[in-house]
Every structure is written in structure tokens, then in C-alpha cells.
Design a protein around this motif. Structure first.
Motif, PDB file in Angstrom:
ATOM      1  N   VAL A   4      12.735 -22.090  -9.943  1.00 53.83           N
ATOM      2  CA  VAL A   4      11.619 -23.033  -9.981  1.00 53.83           C
ATOM      3  C   VAL A   4      11.160 -23.203 -11.419  1.00 53.83           C
ATOM      4  O   VAL A   4      10.768 -22.233 -12.071  1.00 53.83           O
ATOM      5  CB  VAL A   4      10.445 -22.551  -9.102  1.00 53.83           C
ATOM      6  N   ARG A   5      11.209 -24.440 -11.899  1.00 54.53           N
ATOM      7  CA  ARG A   5      10.676 -24.778 -13.218  1.00 54.53           C
ATOM      8  C   ARG A   5       9.379 -25.560 -12.984  1.00 54.53           C
ATOM      9  O   ARG A   5       9.401 -26.711 -12.503  1.00 54.53           O
ATOM     10  CB  ARG A   5      11.665 -25.619 -14.011  1.00 54.53           C
ATOM     11  N   ARG A   6       8.242 -24.953 -13.304  1.00 55.91           N
ATOM     12  CA  ARG A   6       6.955 -25.631 -13.136  1.00 55.91           C
ATOM     13  C   ARG A   6       6.724 -26.584 -14.309  1.00 55.91           C
ATOM     14  O   ARG A   6       6.809 -26.169 -15.468  1.00 55.91           O
ATOM     15  CB  ARG A   6       5.817 -24.621 -13.045  1.00 55.91           C
ATOM     16  N   THR A   7       6.417 -27.828 -14.020  1.00 53.49           N
ATOM     17  CA  THR A   7       6.299 -28.835 -15.072  1.00 53.49           C
ATOM     18  C   THR A   7       4.901 -29.429 -15.157  1.00 53.49           C
ATOM     19  O   THR A   7       4.718 -30.595 -15.482  1.00 53.49           O
ATOM     20  CB  THR A   7       7.344 -29.945 -14.864  1.00 53.49           C
ATOM     21  N   GLY A   8       3.885 -28.619 -14.866  1.00 52.42           N
ATOM     22  CA  GLY A   8       2.502 -29.034 -15.037  1.00 52.42           C
ATOM     23  C   GLY A   8       2.128 -30.193 -14.124  1.00 52.42           C
ATOM     24  O   GLY A   8       2.428 -30.187 -12.925  1.00 52.42           O
ATOM     25  N   VAL A   9       1.496 -31.221 -14.696  1.00 54.46           N
ATOM     26  CA  VAL A   9       1.050 -32.354 -13.893  1.00 54.46           C
ATOM     27  C   VAL A   9       2.223 -33.108 -13.279  1.00 54.46           C
ATOM     28  O   VAL A   9       2.044 -33.886 -12.336  1.00 54.46           O
ATOM     29  CB  VAL A   9       0.188 -33.323 -14.732  1.00 54.46           C
ATOM     30  N   HIS A  10       3.424 -32.886 -13.799  1.00 52.55           N
ATOM     31  CA  HIS A  10       4.603 -33.561 -13.256  1.00 52.55           C
ATOM     32  C   HIS A  10       5.121 -32.881 -11.997  1.00 52.55           C
ATOM     33  O   HIS A  10       5.997 -33.433 -11.328  1.00 52.55           O
ATOM     34  CB  HIS A  10       5.709 -33.610 -14.310  1.00 52.55           C
ATOM     35  N   GLY A  11       4.619 -31.712 -11.662  1.00 53.02           N
ATOM     36  CA  GLY A  11       5.031 -31.016 -10.456  1.00 53.02           C
ATOM     37  C   GLY A  11       5.960 -29.863 -10.751  1.00 53.02           C
ATOM     38  O   GLY A  11       5.629 -28.961 -11.522  1.00 53.02           O
ATOM     39  N   CYS A  12       7.157 -29.890 -10.184  1.00 57.31           N
ATOM     40  CA  CYS A  12       8.112 -28.810 -10.430  1.00 57.31           C
ATOM     41  C   CYS A  12       9.520 -29.298 -10.140  1.00 57.31           C
ATOM     42  O   CYS A  12       9.735 -30.298  -9.450  1.00 57.31           O
ATOM     43  CB  CYS A  12       7.789 -27.565  -9.595  1.00 57.31           C
ATOM     44  N   GLU A  13      10.471 -28.557 -10.670  1.00 55.58           N
ATOM     45  CA  GLU A  13      11.891 -28.790 -10.401  1.00 55.58           C
ATOM     46  C   GLU A  13      12.431 -27.583  -9.655  1.00 55.58           C
ATOM     47  O   GLU A  13      12.249 -26.440 -10.095  1.00 55.58           O
ATOM     48  CB  GLU A  13      12.652 -28.979 -11.710  1.00 55.58           C
TER      49      GLU A  13
ATOM     50  N   ARG B 154      19.693 -29.792  -8.367  1.00 54.34           N
ATOM     51  CA  ARG B 154      18.271 -29.660  -8.679  1.00 54.34           C
ATOM     52  C   ARG B 154      17.465 -30.794  -8.050  1.00 54.34           C
ATOM     53  O   ARG B 154      17.949 -31.922  -7.932  1.00 54.34           O
ATOM     54  CB  ARG B 154      18.071 -29.609 -10.187  1.00 54.34           C
ATOM     55  N   ILE B 155      16.233 -30.465  -7.660  1.00 52.42           N
ATOM     56  CA  ILE B 155      15.366 -31.406  -6.947  1.00 52.42           C
ATOM     57  C   ILE B 155      14.037 -31.505  -7.682  1.00 52.42           C
ATOM     58  O   ILE B 155      13.375 -30.480  -7.924  1.00 52.42           O
ATOM     59  CB  ILE B 155      15.103 -30.931  -5.497  1.00 52.42           C
ATOM     60  N   GLU B 156      13.615 -32.721  -8.023  1.00 56.43           N
ATOM     61  CA  GLU B 156      12.306 -32.940  -8.630  1.00 56.43           C
ATOM     62  C   GLU B 156      11.274 -33.151  -7.520  1.00 56.43           C
ATOM     63  O   GLU B 156      11.465 -34.006  -6.649  1.00 56.43           O
ATOM     64  CB  GLU B 156      12.338 -34.171  -9.537  1.00 56.43           C
ATOM     65  N   VAL B 157      10.189 -32.377  -7.571  1.00 60.97           N
ATOM     66  CA  VAL B 157       9.102 -32.546  -6.611  1.00 60.97           C
ATOM     67  C   VAL B 157       7.867 -32.975  -7.397  1.00 60.97           C
ATOM     68  O   VAL B 157       7.314 -32.173  -8.164  1.00 60.97           O
ATOM     69  CB  VAL B 157       8.821 -31.242  -5.828  1.00 60.97           C
ATOM     70  N   PRO B 158       7.425 -34.233  -7.259  1.00 65.76           N
ATOM     71  CA  PRO B 158       6.336 -34.742  -8.098  1.00 65.76           C
ATOM     72  C   PRO B 158       5.025 -33.997  -7.881  1.00 65.76           C
ATOM     73  O   PRO B 158       4.753 -33.461  -6.800  1.00 65.76           O
ATOM     74  CB  PRO B 158       6.204 -36.210  -7.666  1.00 65.76           C
ATOM     75  N   GLY B 159       4.201 -33.985  -8.945  1.00 63.56           N
ATOM     76  CA  GLY B 159       2.895 -33.356  -8.874  1.00 63.56           C
ATOM     77  C   GLY B 159       1.824 -34.317  -8.413  1.00 63.56           C
ATOM     78  O   GLY B 159       2.082 -35.469  -8.061  1.00 63.56           O
TER      79      GLY B 159
ATOM     80  N   ASP C  96      10.716 -25.973   4.562  1.00 59.70           N
ATOM     81  CA  ASP C  96      11.830 -26.114   3.633  1.00 59.70           C
ATOM     82  C   ASP C  96      11.277 -26.084   2.212  1.00 59.70           C
ATOM     83  O   ASP C  96      10.064 -26.204   1.990  1.00 59.70           O
ATOM     84  CB  ASP C  96      12.625 -27.389   3.899  1.00 59.70           C
ATOM     85  N   VAL C  97      12.156 -25.923   1.228  1.00 53.11           N
ATOM     86  CA  VAL C  97      11.690 -25.678  -0.134  1.00 53.11           C
ATOM     87  C   VAL C  97      10.905 -26.858  -0.696  1.00 53.11           C
ATOM     88  O   VAL C  97       9.949 -26.665  -1.460  1.00 53.11           O
ATOM     89  CB  VAL C  97      12.869 -25.325  -1.072  1.00 53.11           C
ATOM     90  N   VAL C  98      11.264 -28.086  -0.329  1.00 57.39           N
ATOM     91  CA  VAL C  98      10.556 -29.253  -0.856  1.00 57.39           C
ATOM     92  C   VAL C  98       9.147 -29.332  -0.282  1.00 57.39           C
ATOM     93  O   VAL C  98       8.173 -29.569  -1.012  1.00 57.39           O
ATOM     94  CB  VAL C  98      11.346 -30.546  -0.578  1.00 57.39           C
ATOM     95  N   ALA C  99       9.009 -29.129   1.013  1.00 58.06           N
ATOM     96  CA  ALA C  99       7.679 -29.164   1.626  1.00 58.06           C
ATOM     97  C   ALA C  99       6.799 -28.044   1.076  1.00 58.06           C
ATOM     98  O   ALA C  99       5.604 -28.241   0.809  1.00 58.06           O
ATOM     99  CB  ALA C  99       7.803 -29.054   3.143  1.00 58.06           C
TER     100      ALA C  99
ATOM    101  N   GLY D 140      -2.081 -38.817  -0.449  1.00 57.30           N
ATOM    102  CA  GLY D 140      -0.871 -39.502  -0.025  1.00 57.30           C
ATOM    103  C   GLY D 140       0.311 -39.089  -0.870  1.00 57.30           C
ATOM    104  O   GLY D 140       0.538 -37.911  -1.124  1.00 57.30           O
ATOM    105  N   SER D 141       1.059 -40.074  -1.345  1.00 57.00           N
ATOM    106  CA  SER D 141       2.241 -39.782  -2.162  1.00 57.00           C
ATOM    107  C   SER D 141       1.834 -39.204  -3.495  1.00 57.00           C
ATOM    108  O   SER D 141       0.858 -39.657  -4.095  1.00 57.00           O
ATOM    109  CB  SER D 141       3.055 -41.056  -2.371  1.00 57.00           C
ATOM    110  N   PRO D 142       2.558 -38.199  -4.001  1.00 59.42           N
ATOM    111  CA  PRO D 142       2.258 -37.626  -5.307  1.00 59.42           C
ATOM    112  C   PRO D 142       2.406 -38.650  -6.426  1.00 59.42           C
ATOM    113  O   PRO D 142       3.025 -39.697  -6.254  1.00 59.42           O
ATOM    114  CB  PRO D 142       3.284 -36.493  -5.454  1.00 59.42           C
ATOM    115  N   ALA D 143       1.861 -38.299  -7.592  1.00 55.90           N
ATOM    116  CA  ALA D 143       1.982 -39.174  -8.755  1.00 55.90           C
ATOM    117  C   ALA D 143       3.440 -39.308  -9.156  1.00 55.90           C
ATOM    118  O   ALA D 143       4.208 -38.360  -9.063  1.00 55.90           O
ATOM    119  CB  ALA D 143       1.167 -38.608  -9.916  1.00 55.90           C
ATOM    120  N   PRO D 144       3.866 -40.505  -9.604  1.00 57.08           N
ATOM    121  CA  PRO D 144       5.246 -40.660 -10.058  1.00 57.08           C
ATOM    122  C   PRO D 144       5.479 -39.891 -11.333  1.00 57.08           C
ATOM    123  O   PRO D 144       4.557 -39.639 -12.076  1.00 57.08           O
ATOM    124  CB  PRO D 144       5.383 -42.171 -10.263  1.00 57.08           C
TER     125      PRO D 144
END
Length: 310
Positions: free
Chosen positions: A218-227, A235-240, A268-271, A306-310
Motif C-alpha cells: 500500500v502506497r498512501r498518496t495523501g489527498v489522492h488516496g492510495c495505490e 497495481r490499483i489506484e483508489v482515489p481519495g 475486498d481490498v478496494v472496498a 459519493g464518488s471520491p475526488a478524481p
């Protein structure tokens, strides 16, 4: 009767003394600060985050007999965290944090009994399949705690998950400590800078994956969420979730605690990562060391935004 799976933190607990400053003064300089007062921090944040999701959570880090440790016990009682090891005479240390505008932090730490884990206490823990154990780089580089923790972590029973957050001290871990640890890790987490440094040390992303054959990375990317980098997957990008950043203290630990809670719940890991991103986003929007939102608060955050920030 089999007990429910439990999250167990070995991370040293300290008393946080947060000071908000306009800037860190140069040597010999001065600055006026504001403070929210002392708070229980360090390794408590991640175990508190799990407990606030309504899951069994316990502390396997040493506390003492002094007033700092009394504050920890009160916080544990409030959040429903169990203490699994014996106390020592003395007290835990403090971490004075200088927090600049924008959330950048500078730490000044004093040491106490938290640096003295007792091997016999850890050996008495009755771990079972489905449990998760958490450890930090800070404790693994410390001269009095490293040897005790490393040998115990490497001997964890199969079926017990191991969460490692190396933190900014990763460069201080010798290869003879780092490599066996990575080989046993089930979930490796770090912020963008920390993970970039680790990849550079190992030589490539593929070398990191080879060193962590069983780990969700897990790479935490701050306001961008995590990878996320699951085993055997791309690898999966999960928006913040976009929030104004006020104080980042403990946000990474909040993210880790809620992420593991989701995995313990069978998500699951994304949820699980989406819930962790929402919790961390809320944590950085609050002044003072992070205290994770509870399960219903995270549900409301996700439903409201709702949907996370892009």
C-alpha cells in the motif's frame, strides 16, 4: 469456543504534545505556538482506529506506572482497547510535534518504558489464525526493542497477518533486519516518499514485489488516496476524498487501521481501501492528533461524498 480475530499493535505509545507554528524557527530563534494540549498518540492511533470500527483490538506495547501511562489507559477504556502485556515501573515518553501551516510536521521525542518490550510478555500471547499483528519501523530500529520484536515477529504463526509500516526510519534498518521482515509481511504500508525510497533501495518495483511475496503493498498518496499492489495482480489506484488539510498527524495510522478493519470484515481490498481513504481524509481535516471516525461516521462520509475526488 473460538474467539473473534483480533488486531494487536506492538507500536510504542507516546503522549503527543502538538504545537501549531507558522514556521520552524532556526537554531537560536523563537516562534509563538498554539496547542490543543496533550493527547495519546504513537502506536495507539492505529489500534484505536480498529477499535472504533467495532472490532477486537489490543495493545501489546509496554506502558508504565506514571501519569502519561494513566492517560493511555483512560483512552484505551474509552475506545475499548485491551492491554495484553505487563506494565513496567516508570512512564512512557512524549512526542512534541511542530505543525506548520499545510500540515508539515517536525518531531522531538523523549524516551520511556515504551522502548522496553518484554519477550516473555509477547511469547505468552495466544495468537490464532485470522489475527493481525502491527509493528513499526521506529521500534525495529531502536536498540533496545529491535531484537526482541524482530525475533518474535518472524516467528508468528502461519495464518496470523503481519502489518508493517516502516516509516521514515527505513534507511536506518540494516538489510539483515529489513529483508527477513519483508519476506514475512502480509501488508506493507507507507506514504509516497517512504515507498519511493524503499523501491530505490531495493533497485526496482519488481525487486520490492520479490522481497514481499505474500504482501499487499500500500502506497498512501495523501489527498489522492492510495495505490494498492495485491499479490498476483496489477497495481490499483483508489482515489481519495478531497478535504482541507489541517493536521496530518496520525493520518497514516488511521488509514492503516481502517484498511485492516475492512479486510477483517471480509471486504475486498478496494472496498477496504476506500473506507480507509475516507477515514484518513476526515482525520486530516481535524485539528490535533488523528482519531479515526467510527464505522457509522465513515458510512456517512462515503454516502455524503459519493464518488471520491478524481
Amino acid at each position: 469456543m473460538r474467539r473473534p480475530a483480533c488486531f494487536i499493535s506492538t507500536g510504542s505509545v507516546l503522549i503527543d504534545l502538538p504545537l501549531h507554528v507558522s514556521h520552524v524557527p532556526p537554531s537560536g530563534g523563537a516562534v509563538t505556538a498554539t496547542s490543543t494540549g496533550p493527547a495519546v498518540g504513537g502506536g495507539f492511533t492505529v489500534v484505536s482506529a480498529v477499535a472504533r470500527q467495532g472490532l477486537p483490538a489490543a495493545l501489546a506495547a509496554t506502558l508504565g506506572t506514571g501519569p502519561n501511562s494513566a492517560l493511555v489507559r483512560a483512552a484505551m477504556m474509552h475506545d475499548g482497547v485491551e492491554l495484553l502485556v505487563e506494565e513496567l515501573v516508570g512512564d512512557i515518553g512524549t512526542c512534541t510535534t511542530l505543525i506548520e501551516a499545510g500540515g508539515r510536521r517536525t518531531f522531538i521525542t523523549t524516551e520511556g518504558v515504551e522502548a522496553e518490550p518484554q519477550k516473555e510478555d509477547l511469547d505468552r500471547l495466544e495468537l490464532q489464525e485470522g489475527d493481525w499483528v502491527y509493528a513499526t519501523g521506529y521500534d525495529l530500529v531502536h536498540p533496545t526493542s529491535s531484537a526482541v520484536l524482530l525475533s518474535w515477529l518472524l516467528d508468528l504463526p502461519e495464518g496470523v497477518g503481519l502489518v508493517i509500516d516502516l516509516g521514515p526510519v527505513e534507511p536506518d534498518l540494516p538489510d539483515e533486519v529489513l529483508m527477513p521482515l519483508l519476506g514475512r509481511t502480509t501488508l506493507l504500508t507507507g506514504n509516497h516518499l517512504e515507498m519511493t525510497r524503499l523501491v530505490a533501495r531495493l533497485g526496482s518495483p519488481s525487486a520490492l514485489r520479490a522481497a514481499c511475496p505474500r504482501a499487499l503493498i500500500v502506497r498512501r498518496t495523501g489527498v489522492h488516496g492510495c495505490e494498492l499492489w495485491p499479490v498476483g495482480s496489477e497495481r490499483i489506484e483508489v482515489p481519495g476524498f478531497a478535504r482541507e488539510v489541517v493536521d496530518t498527524t496520525g493520518a497514516g495510522d488511521t488509514h492503516t487501521g481502517v484498511l485492516v478493519s475492512g479486510l477483517m470484515d471480509g471486504l475486498d481490498v478496494v472496498a477496504a481501501a476506500r473506507r480507509a481513504n475516507a477515514a484518513a481524509g476526515e482525520a486530516v481535516a481535524r485539528i490535533g492528533p488523528a482519531r479515526s471516525p467510527r464505522r457509522d461516521e465513515i458510512d456517512a462520509l462515503i454516502a455524503r461524498q459519493g464518488s471520491p475526488a478524481p
